[in-house]
Design a protein around this motif. Structure first.
Motif, mmCIF file in Angstrom:
data_model
loop_
_atom_site.group_PDB
_atom_site.id
_atom_site.type_symbol
_atom_site.label_atom_id
_atom_site.label_comp_id
_atom_site.label_asym_id
_atom_site.label_seq_id
_atom_site.Cartn_x
_atom_site.Cartn_y
_atom_site.Cartn_z
ATOM 1 N N MET A 1 1.926 61.018 -26.260
ATOM 2 C CA MET A 1 1.315 59.738 -25.955
ATOM 3 C C MET A 1 2.346 58.789 -25.340
ATOM 4 S SD MET A 1 -1.459 57.862 -26.404
ATOM 5 C CE MET A 1 -1.908 56.184 -26.477
ATOM 6 N N LYS A 2 3.528 58.724 -25.969
ATOM 7 C CA LYS A 2 4.563 57.823 -25.476
ATOM 8 C C LYS A 2 5.017 58.227 -24.077
ATOM 9 C CE LYS A 2 8.886 55.731 -26.854
ATOM 10 N NZ LYS A 2 9.936 55.667 -27.831
ATOM 11 N N ARG A 3 5.053 59.520 -23.833
ATOM 12 C CA ARG A 3 5.499 60.017 -22.534
ATOM 13 C C ARG A 3 4.531 59.610 -21.422
ATOM 14 N NH1 ARG A 3 7.163 66.284 -21.512
ATOM 15 N NH2 ARG A 3 8.408 65.901 -19.673
ATOM 16 N N SER A 4 3.236 59.688 -21.709
ATOM 17 C CA SER A 4 2.253 59.315 -20.691
ATOM 18 C C SER A 4 2.260 57.804 -20.459
ATOM 19 C CB SER A 4 0.859 59.788 -21.090
ATOM 20 O OG SER A 4 0.425 59.123 -22.254
ATOM 21 N N LEU A 5 2.526 57.022 -21.499
ATOM 22 C CA LEU A 5 2.609 55.584 -21.336
ATOM 23 C C LEU A 5 3.802 55.209 -20.457
ATOM 24 C CD1 LEU A 5 1.537 52.788 -22.146
ATOM 25 C CD2 LEU A 5 3.070 52.882 -24.097
ATOM 26 N N THR A 6 4.930 55.849 -20.671
ATOM 27 C CA THR A 6 6.114 55.603 -19.853
ATOM 28 C C THR A 6 5.859 55.983 -18.404
ATOM 29 O OG1 THR A 6 7.503 56.059 -21.777
ATOM 30 C CG2 THR A 6 8.575 56.100 -19.631
ATOM 31 N N ARG A 7 5.225 57.131 -18.212
ATOM 32 C CA ARG A 7 4.912 57.586 -16.850
ATOM 33 C C ARG A 7 3.961 56.615 -16.161
ATOM 34 N NH1 ARG A 7 2.340 62.757 -17.436
ATOM 35 N NH2 ARG A 7 0.439 61.556 -17.653
ATOM 36 N N THR A 8 2.967 56.134 -16.881
ATOM 37 C CA THR A 8 2.009 55.191 -16.310
ATOM 38 C C THR A 8 2.690 53.881 -15.925
ATOM 39 O OG1 THR A 8 0.244 56.156 -17.638
ATOM 40 C CG2 THR A 8 -0.151 53.964 -16.748
ATOM 41 N N LEU A 10 5.853 53.438 -15.188
ATOM 42 C CA LEU A 10 6.747 53.696 -14.058
ATOM 43 C C LEU A 10 5.958 53.811 -12.754
ATOM 44 C CD1 LEU A 10 9.635 54.281 -13.099
ATOM 45 C CD2 LEU A 10 9.188 56.691 -13.526
ATOM 46 N N LEU A 11 4.871 54.553 -12.776
ATOM 47 C CA LEU A 11 4.048 54.688 -11.577
ATOM 48 C C LEU A 11 3.411 53.356 -11.169
ATOM 49 C CD1 LEU A 11 2.310 58.133 -12.214
ATOM 50 C CD2 LEU A 11 4.089 57.604 -10.542
ATOM 51 N N GLY A 12 3.016 52.563 -12.143
ATOM 52 C CA GLY A 12 2.467 51.245 -11.847
ATOM 53 C C GLY A 12 3.501 50.326 -11.210
ATOM 54 N N SER A 13 4.725 50.399 -11.690
ATOM 55 C CA SER A 13 5.800 49.583 -11.112
ATOM 56 C C SER A 13 6.103 50.005 -9.679
ATOM 57 C CB SER A 13 7.066 49.705 -11.958
ATOM 58 O OG SER A 13 6.832 49.258 -13.263
ATOM 59 N N ILE A 14 6.171 51.303 -9.457
ATOM 60 C CA ILE A 14 6.442 51.803 -8.099
ATOM 61 C C ILE A 14 5.313 51.403 -7.156
ATOM 62 C CG2 ILE A 14 6.644 53.912 -6.712
ATOM 63 C CD1 ILE A 14 8.137 55.150 -9.123
ATOM 64 N N THR A 15 4.074 51.522 -7.615
ATOM 65 C CA THR A 15 2.923 51.149 -6.802
ATOM 66 C C THR A 15 2.944 49.659 -6.473
ATOM 67 O OG1 THR A 15 1.641 52.902 -7.856
ATOM 68 C CG2 THR A 15 0.401 51.211 -6.684
ATOM 69 N N THR A 16 3.325 48.837 -7.438
ATOM 70 C CA THR A 16 3.401 47.402 -7.203
ATOM 71 C C THR A 16 4.441 47.067 -6.141
ATOM 72 O OG1 THR A 16 2.739 46.975 -9.485
ATOM 73 C CG2 THR A 16 3.803 45.167 -8.311
ATOM 74 N N ILE A 17 5.596 47.687 -6.235
ATOM 75 C CA ILE A 17 6.656 47.430 -5.250
ATOM 76 C C ILE A 17 6.215 47.882 -3.857
ATOM 77 C CG2 ILE A 17 9.001 48.069 -4.576
ATOM 78 C CD1 ILE A 17 9.649 48.128 -7.604
ATOM 79 N N ILE A 18 5.595 49.049 -3.769
ATOM 80 C CA ILE A 18 5.098 49.534 -2.472
ATOM 81 C C ILE A 18 4.002 48.606 -1.940
ATOM 82 C CG2 ILE A 18 3.819 51.411 -1.355
ATOM 83 C CD1 ILE A 18 5.397 53.342 -3.155
#
Length: 85
Positions: A1-8, A10-18
């Motif tokens: 669960m914690k791993r998927s939250l971290t991945r989400t 991180l992906l949300g941050s990258i998407t925001t920057i892009i």
């Protein structure tokens, strides 16, 4: 669960920057100015998180200090008999 939250996160941050880069290019805005806004809003959110964590920690400390051994609230019936031992 914690791993998927971290991945989400991180992906949300990258998407925001892009997304900010794309918007700056699309509307011909200054990318540096938008990144400054991103940084300042991130710092505000981190500050709010830290303030909330400070309130939670201080409430827990106050609860532990004000709790007396005779206070049976929250204890099971089984543990109340062993309270004085």
């Amino acid at each position: 669960m914690k791993r998927s939250l971290t991945r989400t996160a991180l992906l949300g941050s990258i998407t925001t920057i892009i997304g900010i880069g794309w918007l700056a290019n699309e509307f011909e805005l200054d990318l540096d100015r938008l990144l400054e806004f991103l940084l300042s809003s991130t710092l505000i959110v981190i500050g709010c998180i830290m303030l909330a964590a400070l309130v939670v920690v201080s409430r827990r400390i106050l609860r532990r200090k004000t709790r007396s051994p005779q206070n049976n609230q929250g204890r099971s019936v089984k543990n109340r008999a062993n309270l004085g031992k």
